[in-house]
Design an enzyme around this catalytic site. Structure first.
Site, PDB file in Angstrom:
ATOM      1  N   SER A   1       0.016  16.025 -22.494  1.00 50.57           N
ATOM      2  CA  SER A   1       1.085  15.914 -21.507  1.00 50.57           C
ATOM      3  C   SER A   1       0.800  14.873 -20.424  1.00 50.57           C
ATOM      4  CB  SER A   1       1.346  17.281 -20.856  1.00 50.57           C
ATOM      5  OG  SER A   1       0.181  17.750 -20.227  1.00 50.57           O
TER       6      SER A   1
ATOM      7  N   HIS B   1      -8.352  13.464 -21.636  1.00 50.57           N
ATOM      8  CA  HIS B   1      -8.969  14.597 -20.955  1.00 50.57           C
ATOM      9  C   HIS B   1      -9.442  15.610 -21.982  1.00 50.57           C
ATOM     10  CE1 HIS B   1      -4.597  15.273 -21.131  1.00 50.57           C
ATOM     11  NE2 HIS B   1      -4.832  16.572 -21.132  1.00 50.57           N
TER      12      HIS B   1
END
Length: 116
Positions: A97, A102
């Site tokens: 998103s 990450h």
């Protein structure tokens, strides 16, 4: 779509948006996820913006390895002694998103498989 220097994670790195930071060094930042999916849910991000894993290039090998070692360090730091899961979502179909690589550290309970 924000540029790689204007993502929420870039703003956290620049301290424009607050985050509950649990670890930081020259290459990486780790902070608690604001929408945790487990009792422990921490994100580890590179300070150097890489939009997603599939956009990494051979020259990123140092930071990519460092991110995994940072996951290990942070997991130990927060007491995940019974195990934890590391997740990297790559692209929209995988549920990514934010266009900034990450790694999710998930733990603090028994995790099921398959994940989703």
């Amino acid at each position: 779509m924000p540029s790689e220097n204007d993502t929420i994670f870039a703003k956290i790195i620049r301290r424009e948006i607050p985050a509950d930071i649990v670890y930081e060094d020259d290459l990486a930042l780790a902070f608690k996820d604001v929408n945790p999916q487990a009792p422990v849910h921490i994100l580890v991000i590179p300070k150097q913006p890489i939009p997603q894993l599939s956009a990494a290039v051979p020259e990123d090998h140092r930071v990519l390895g460092h991110l995994l070692l940072t996951v290990k360090r942070v997991a130990e730091q927060v007491g995940l002694t019974q195990g934890y899961r590391v997740v990297i979502n790559n692209g929209q179909d995988a549920g990514q998103s934010v266009d900034h690589l990450h790694l999710h550290i998930l733990g603090g309970r028994s995790l099921q498989w398959p994940p989703g």
